[in-house]
Structure formats: structure tokens, C-alpha cells
Write a protein that holds these residues in place. Structure first.
Motif, PDB file in Angstrom:
ATOM      1  N   THR A 433       0.881  -1.115   0.083  1.00  0.00           N
ATOM      2  CA  THR A 433       0.034  -0.040  -0.005  1.00  0.00           C
ATOM      3  C   THR A 433       0.849   1.355  -0.046  1.00  0.00           C
ATOM      4  OG1 THR A 433      -1.819  -0.962   1.229  1.00  0.00           O
ATOM      5  CG2 THR A 433      -1.754   1.124   1.241  1.00  0.00           C
ATOM      6  N   ASP A 434       0.586   2.061  -0.965  1.00  0.00           N
ATOM      7  CA  ASP A 434       1.091   3.498  -1.007  1.00  0.00           C
ATOM      8  C   ASP A 434       2.584   3.557  -1.235  1.00  0.00           C
ATOM      9  OD1 ASP A 434      -1.247   4.773  -0.414  1.00  0.00           O
ATOM     10  OD2 ASP A 434      -0.771   5.073   1.726  1.00  0.00           O
ATOM     11  N   CYS A 435       3.137   2.269  -1.678  1.00  0.00           N
ATOM     12  CA  CYS A 435       4.589   2.270  -2.164  1.00  0.00           C
ATOM     13  C   CYS A 435       4.904   2.619  -3.786  1.00  0.00           C
ATOM     14  CB  CYS A 435       5.274   1.011  -1.849  1.00  0.00           C
ATOM     15  SG  CYS A 435       6.939   0.969  -2.194  1.00  0.00           S
ATOM     16  N   ASP A 436       5.631   3.419  -3.887  1.00  0.00           N
ATOM     17  CA  ASP A 436       5.889   3.679  -5.426  1.00  0.00           C
ATOM     18  C   ASP A 436       7.139   3.546  -6.184  1.00  0.00           C
ATOM     19  OD1 ASP A 436       7.973   5.233  -3.831  1.00  0.00           O
ATOM     20  OD2 ASP A 436       7.486   6.982  -4.694  1.00  0.00           O
ATOM     21  N   ARG A 437       7.746   2.321  -5.380  1.00  0.00           N
ATOM     22  CA  ARG A 437       8.894   1.957  -5.951  1.00  0.00           C
ATOM     23  C   ARG A 437       8.745   1.016  -7.211  1.00  0.00           C
ATOM     24  NH1 ARG A 437      12.805   4.596  -4.463  1.00  0.00           N
ATOM     25  NH2 ARG A 437      14.539   3.254  -3.941  1.00  0.00           N
ATOM     26  N   PRO A 438       9.603   1.236  -8.268  1.00  0.00           N
ATOM     27  CA  PRO A 438       9.158   0.555  -9.670  1.00  0.00           C
ATOM     28  C   PRO A 438       9.659  -0.765  -9.685  1.00  0.00           C
ATOM     29  CG  PRO A 438      11.393   1.988  -9.773  1.00  0.00           C
ATOM     30  CD  PRO A 438      10.801   2.109  -8.460  1.00  0.00           C
ATOM     31  N   ALA A 439       9.292  -1.323 -10.633  1.00  0.00           N
ATOM     32  CA  ALA A 439       9.572  -3.048 -10.764  1.00  0.00           C
ATOM     33  C   ALA A 439      10.900  -3.353 -10.784  1.00  0.00           C
ATOM     34  CB  ALA A 439       9.058  -3.542 -12.125  1.00  0.00           C
ATOM     35  N   SER A 440      11.866  -2.484 -11.089  1.00  0.00           N
ATOM     36  CA  SER A 440      13.124  -2.917 -11.106  1.00  0.00           C
ATOM     37  C   SER A 440      13.991  -2.627  -9.829  1.00  0.00           C
ATOM     38  CB  SER A 440      14.049  -1.876 -12.090  1.00  0.00           C
ATOM     39  OG  SER A 440      13.937  -0.504 -11.660  1.00  0.00           O
ATOM     40  N   TYR A 441      13.277  -2.289  -8.798  1.00  0.00           N
ATOM     41  CA  TYR A 441      13.727  -2.070  -7.634  1.00  0.00           C
ATOM     42  C   TYR A 441      13.053  -3.456  -6.492  1.00  0.00           C
ATOM     43  CZ  TYR A 441      16.150   2.172  -7.590  1.00  0.00           C
ATOM     44  OH  TYR A 441      17.034   3.185  -8.182  1.00  0.00           O
ATOM     45  N   CYS A 442      12.220  -4.213  -7.220  1.00  0.00           N
ATOM     46  CA  CYS A 442      11.569  -5.199  -6.349  1.00  0.00           C
ATOM     47  C   CYS A 442      12.128  -6.231  -6.535  1.00  0.00           C
ATOM     48  CB  CYS A 442      10.131  -5.068  -7.095  1.00  0.00           C
ATOM     49  SG  CYS A 442       9.375  -3.583  -6.566  1.00  0.00           S
ATOM     50  N   GLU A 443      11.654  -7.154  -5.532  1.00  0.00           N
ATOM     51  CA  GLU A 443      11.839  -8.710  -5.416  1.00  0.00           C
ATOM     52  C   GLU A 443      10.644  -9.451  -5.502  1.00  0.00           C
ATOM     53  OE1 GLU A 443      15.657  -7.908  -2.205  1.00  0.00           O
ATOM     54  OE2 GLU A 443      13.827  -8.853  -1.587  1.00  0.00           O
ATOM     55  N   ALA A 444      10.818 -10.391  -6.140  1.00  0.00           N
ATOM     56  CA  ALA A 444       9.793 -11.691  -6.148  1.00  0.00           C
ATOM     57  C   ALA A 444       9.219 -12.497  -4.730  1.00  0.00           C
ATOM     58  CB  ALA A 444       9.887 -12.524  -7.228  1.00  0.00           C
ATOM     59  N   HIS A 445       8.408 -12.152  -4.218  1.00  0.00           N
ATOM     60  CA  HIS A 445       7.878 -12.924  -3.046  1.00  0.00           C
ATOM     61  C   HIS A 445       6.940 -14.000  -3.306  1.00  0.00           C
ATOM     62  CE1 HIS A 445       6.507 -13.403   1.263  1.00  0.00           C
ATOM     63  NE2 HIS A 445       5.351 -13.320   0.950  1.00  0.00           N
ATOM     64  N   HIS A 446       7.043 -15.198  -2.659  1.00  0.00           N
ATOM     65  CA  HIS A 446       6.294 -16.184  -2.653  1.00  0.00           C
ATOM     66  C   HIS A 446       5.353 -15.873  -1.449  1.00  0.00           C
ATOM     67  CE1 HIS A 446       9.772 -18.012  -4.268  1.00  0.00           C
ATOM     68  NE2 HIS A 446       9.321 -18.998  -4.950  1.00  0.00           N
ATOM     69  N   ILE A 447       3.847 -15.795  -1.926  1.00  0.00           N
ATOM     70  CA  ILE A 447       2.951 -15.784  -0.497  1.00  0.00           C
ATOM     71  C   ILE A 447       2.537 -17.088  -0.089  1.00  0.00           C
ATOM     72  CG2 ILE A 447       1.834 -13.949  -1.954  1.00  0.00           C
ATOM     73  CD1 ILE A 447      -0.388 -15.726  -2.764  1.00  0.00           C
ATOM     74  N   ASP A 448       3.137 -18.352  -0.655  1.00  0.00           N
ATOM     75  CA  ASP A 448       3.077 -19.435  -0.081  1.00  0.00           C
ATOM     76  C   ASP A 448       4.355 -20.029   0.229  1.00  0.00           C
ATOM     77  OD1 ASP A 448       0.305 -19.433  -0.397  1.00  0.00           O
ATOM     78  OD2 ASP A 448       0.495 -20.326  -2.359  1.00  0.00           O
ATOM     79  N   PRO A 449       4.984 -20.021   1.359  1.00  0.00           N
ATOM     80  CA  PRO A 449       6.315 -20.214   1.595  1.00  0.00           C
ATOM     81  C   PRO A 449       6.757 -21.529   0.795  1.00  0.00           C
ATOM     82  CG  PRO A 449       5.434 -19.517   3.786  1.00  0.00           C
ATOM     83  CD  PRO A 449       4.032 -19.724   2.612  1.00  0.00           C
ATOM     84  N   TYR A 450       8.019 -21.246   0.213  1.00  0.00           N
ATOM     85  CA  TYR A 450       8.416 -22.661  -0.579  1.00  0.00           C
ATOM     86  C   TYR A 450       8.755 -23.733   0.343  1.00  0.00           C
ATOM     87  CZ  TYR A 450      11.123 -24.834  -4.251  1.00  0.00           C
ATOM     88  OH  TYR A 450      11.475 -25.896  -4.831  1.00  0.00           O
ATOM     89  N   SER A 451       9.340 -23.297   1.542  1.00  0.00           N
ATOM     90  CA  SER A 451       9.440 -24.178   2.250  1.00  0.00           C
ATOM     91  C   SER A 451       8.406 -25.240   3.077  1.00  0.00           C
ATOM     92  CB  SER A 451      10.484 -23.938   3.507  1.00  0.00           C
ATOM     93  OG  SER A 451       9.575 -22.655   4.263  1.00  0.00           O
TER      94      SER A 451
END
Length: 526
Positions: A433-451
């Protein structure tokens, strides 16, 4: 609850929180004595008061402008009080800057323009319905009596928009283009019926107005969960999506305005100043961001060489401005033969353009079209997109109307580069919410933990900037999603707030079909 009742309720809440007898100088101490929730509540109630009072001031500023026109001469409201203009009077009364006073008057004038005359507000009587007066006949059915932006004024006065949000949407959408039929009527054949041309013009004008009003209504609905900056950016992009011909004209104007000035001050120090066109500005940002991303909260690095370079850059004693300066000089020196590993590390700078298949077809066949820059959602004209396709490769991603990819990635521990590209197209940047960071500044998060058996699939991944990604893992937050509906952010256990939806960037949603454009036969607004 009436307008002033809401303001009174906010005032009563502040009195209850801070004390009815508190003096102005004692307010800071009273606030410091509150618990965290109390401090937040004070800000919310104070904001309600400020917004209500400001909307009244804007309405009054519009009336001042109406009564201080050039035609009024020295008898105008502002002039009788010794001011040349309503802006000068508002600045004197409010103690604000001239820029703020200009904004107050501009919003006030828009608010006044959207008001219905008293006669039109009242419902028609049975007697009126049967008169068939000349006045009724002169005004075709369906012609709007209020401008498209009247809905913005209504939202401002009901508290759905702040003045900053109102101004961002109004300026971003701009004035709708002139219907093509209006211009074509001047060059129509003499034997063409004039009534037919007028009907075509009225019909097209109504369609244009409806499109702009629809955009305004949708942006109003998003205002509660968007920053002012995103509303402004989305409004500009939507304007260009609705009016690709006008977008090309505006791009050409910015291109013609490009410049580089250099001068030497009296102390012998050389200075320079750029005015970028859209493409040039994007390239400069891409160059600097690629090189300085580790210093600006970019993603964590897995590759040892990248990690080592990031650590070296983080500990570099130079400021970001000094690093950017040295980088640009290195690029200028190296020119076309630049060693990308030396200048940029392991990733060469570049810009990525996002477009739909239909827009790309239009661009390659010479029709007006627009596309978006991946990181900033800045719009680019179709001819520039067509030129880039000759020099670079393209990659096709199939999306549904909501921007969800239909081709999911394979199962693996980390998201692949192709999957990250797909996430960038869908999300447009950090979804928090309310974050303006572009895609190149982002990391891909697993919403379901891989572990825990989570799959590395596109529909179970989301882009988060490094700071919010860390906040999520270390602060007890979590993100969930049911099928392909919106992602939802859940607060830590014990937190009083409710889960909030994390919709994709506004511009992406409209580009993928949320707002259908009207016919193309528009002429750009003058």
C-alpha cells in the motif's frame, strides 16, 4: 450527517483526546502523552477538520474569482480591496505562497463551473412537461448541463477527495480533445445537411465527455488507497490512452523542448541543466538506477559477483550525486564502446516498453497508439514503439483483462527472469500500500512459503520492494490470495487494522482493459 456536523464531530473528538481547556502552546505536550492509537486518531480527526475547512475556502476562492474578472474592472471584489487579481487577494488572506493561491483559485473556478443553476436543480413539474417551450427544443436531449469534471468538485465537497487529489486528477486528465466532427464540419460539402453534421458533433462530444467523466469517477474511487503521485501519473496515462493522437502531439512538444544548457558562474564553476524528452529522460534514469540501485534500496543479490559489487558500492564514500556525476562522465568518455561490466556491473542499463498487441499493431501500421515504460508508466507514442521493435527483441505475455498472466511459470525455488518480467508487467512495481518503488527495485515474494510446499508460480508471486519485503518477513505480516482475485495484506497478530487489498498499479489496470477508450476520431485539445 451534514457537512458541519462531520466537522463538529471531528472537533469534539479532538477535544476529548487533548482536553477541552488545552492552550495552543500545550498541544504538543498533550499529543506526546497519548498512546500510539491516540496519536493516529488525532491526526485523522485533525485531517477531517482541515479537509472540510479547505473545501469551504476553495469554494469561496472560486466566488472571489467570479467577482474579480477583468470585465469587472476596479469594481471587482479583489480590485476593490487593492489587489490586481483574485490570486493576489487569496495569497494575502491565507498567507500562503503564490503557487498555493493559484491552486486555490484554479480549483475554485473548476468547482464553480461544475455547479448546476438553481433552475436546473429543481425537478420538472407536470405543467413544464407539457409546454414544449422553445428553450427545451433548443437544447438537445442528453446534452450535459455540467462539465465532465463536476464529479471531482462533488467529491471534494463531500470529502471523498482532498484538494491535492482533486488537483492531481483534474490536471492529469486535462481537457478532453475536440471531436473530429466539429473540425470536419467546416470543410464539409455544401450539399451535406448541416443538421446531420451538428448531430454527429454533439454525439461525439457526448462520448468524449462520458469517457473523461468515467475516468474521473474511477480515479475518485481509487483515491482512498492511492498516493497523490500515483493518481496524477495514472490520470496522465489514462488521458493518453483515451487520446493517442493528442498523446503523440504532447510527446512531440516535449521532444521539441529538449535542451542542454551550460554556463560558468562568476566564481568560474561550470554548471549544466538538462530538459529531457520522454525517451532521453528514461535512458538517463535507467543508467543511474542500474548503477546505483544497491545504494537506493534495490533487490538483494544472489550472484557472488553482483553481491560483492553491491557491497563495494554501499561502502563507497562518495554521495549518490557524486556517484551519478562520475557515472555520467564515464559513459560520455566511453561512448558507444563502453565496457558494460566496468560501467554497470553485471547488468547493462536499458529501458523496457510495455504495450498491448493491439497498440503494437496500430503503431507498426502508422495509426496513433501509446505504450508504457515499465518502471514509470510514462506513456510513449506508437511511432517510438515501432522504432524500438526494429532494434530490440520483443516478448509476448498472455494476460487476462485484469492483467493476470495466463501462462504460468514452472516450479522452481527462485522465480526465473521470464517470470520476473511477467510479474513486472502485471504488478508495475511494489504492490504494498502506497509504495511507489518501480519494478526494477523489487524482489519476487512467494505468498506461499516455498519451504512449506509453495509453488514458484506467477499467480502465487508478488513484487515487493526490498524494504517492504523485509518488513513482511520480520514484522509478522502476510499476503494471501484466493485464486486470481486481489492480493490481501494481513497485519501482524494483535494489530487493530483489517486486511487491505493490494491492487495492481492503476495505469496497468486501465491499459489492460479496465477503461475502454472511445472512438479514435478525436482532434487534440488546443
Amino acid at each position: 450527517m451534514t457537512f458541519f456536523s462531520e466537522m463538529q464531530a471531528a472537533l469534539d473528538a479532538l477535544r476529548a483526546a487533548l482536553g477541552d481547556d488545552v492552550d495552543g502552546v500545550d498541544v504538543p505536550s498533550a499529543v506526546r502523552g497519548l498512546a500510539d492509537d491516540g496519536v493516529v486518531s488525532v491526526i485523522e480527526h485533525a485531517t477531517a477538520l482541515v479537509r472540510g475547512a479547505e473545501s469551504v475556502r476553495i469554494a469561496a476562492s472560486g466566488t472571489v474569482a467570479e467577482r474579480s474578472t477583468r470585465d469587472a474592472g476596479h469594481d471587482g471584489l479583489a480590485q476593490k480591496r487593492g489587489h490586481r487579481s483574485p490570486v493576489s487577494l487569496i495569497q494575502d488572506l491565507t498567507g500562503t505562497t503564490r503557487a498555493d493561491a493559484v491552486k486555490q483559485v484554479r480549483l475554485g473556478e473548476a468547482l464553480a463551473a461544475g455547479m448546476l443553476p438553481a433552475a436546473e436543480d429543481s425537478p420538472a413539474t407536470e405543467a413544464d412537461a407539457g409546454t414544449g417551450s422553445d428553450t427545451d427544443a433548443a437544447e438537445p436531449a442528453g446534452v450535459p448541463s455540467r462539465p465532465w469534471h463536476a464529479v471531482l468538485g462533488d467529491a471534494l465537497m463531500t470529502g471523498a477527495l482532498t484538494s491535492a487529489q482533486h488537483d492531481a486528477i483534474l490536471r492529469g486528465l486535462g481537457e478532453p480533445p475536440v471531436p473530429a466532427a466539429a473540425a470536419e464540419a467546416d470543410s464539409a460539402a455544401e450539399d451535406e445537411p448541416a443538421v446531420s453534421a451538428a448531430d454527429d458533433t454533439a454525439s461525439e462530444a457526448a462520448g468524449v465527455r462520458a469517457a473523461w467523466e468515467t475516468a474521473a469517477v474511477q480515479l475518485i474511487g481509487e483515491a482512498g488507497v492511492r498516493t497523490v503521485e500515483e493518481l496524477a501519473s495514472a490520470a496522465r496515462a489514462i488521458r493518453d490512452l483515451l487520446d493517442p493522437t493528442g498523446a503523440q502531439q504532447r510527446f512531440e512538444q516535449r521532444f521539441e523542448a529538449r535542451s542542454f544548457r551550460r554556463w560558468t558562474d562568476r566564481d568560474g564553476i561550470r554548471h549544466g541543466s538538462f530538459t529531457f524528452d520522454d525517451e532521453g529522460g528514461a535512458w538517463i534514469e535507467a543508467i543511474i538506477d542500474t548503477a546505483l540501485r544497491p545504494r537506493r534500496g534495490g533487490p538483494r543479490f544472489v550472484d557472488p559477483d553482483e553481491k560483492a559489487r553491491a557491497e563495494q558500492l554501499t561502502t563507497d564514500p562518495r554521495s549518490n550525486d557524486q556517484l551519478a556525476y562520475d557515472l555520467l562522465l564515464d559513459v560520455l568518455r566511453a561512448g558507444a564502446l563502453a565496457d558494460t561490466d566496468t560501467v554497470f556491473g553485471t547488468r547493462q542499463a536499458g529501458i523496457r516498453i510495455v504495450t498491448t498487441t493491439a497498440a503494437l499493431d496500430d503503431a507498426t501500421t502508422g495509426r496513433a497508439a501509446v505504450a508504457l515504460l515499465e518502471d514509470t508508466d510514462t506513456t510513449l507514442p506508437g511511432w517510438l514503439v515501432a522504432r524500438h521493435t526494429c532494434d530490440t527483441t520483443t516478448r509476448t505475455i498472455t494476460l487476462d483483462p485484469d492483467g493476470n498472466p495466463l501462462d504460468l511459470g514452472r516450479e522452481a525455488r527462485l522465480f526465473t527472469p521470464k517470470q520476473r518480467l511477467t510479474l513486472a508487467i502485471r504488478d508495475g512495481g511494489c504492490r504494498w500500500t502506497d509504495c511507489d518503488r518501480p519494478a526494477s527495485y523489487c524482489e519476487a515474494h512467494h505468498i506461499d512459503p516455498y519451504s512449506e510446499g509453495g509453488r514458484t508460480d506467477i499467480d502465487r508471486g508478488i513484487l515487493l520492494c526490498r524494504w517492504h519485503h523485509t518488513q513482511l518477513h520480520h514484522g509478522g505480516w502476510r499476503i494471501t490470495r484466493t485464486h486470481k482475485e486481489d492480493f490481501h495484506l494481513h497485519p501482524p497478530q494483535g494489530h487493530r487494522s483489517q486486511p487491505t487489498a493490494l491492487p495492481a498499479r492503476l495505469t496497468r489496470r486501465y491499459a489492460f482493459g479496465d477503461l475502454q477508450p472511445p472512438p479514435r476520431r478525436f482532434h487534440p485539445a488546443a
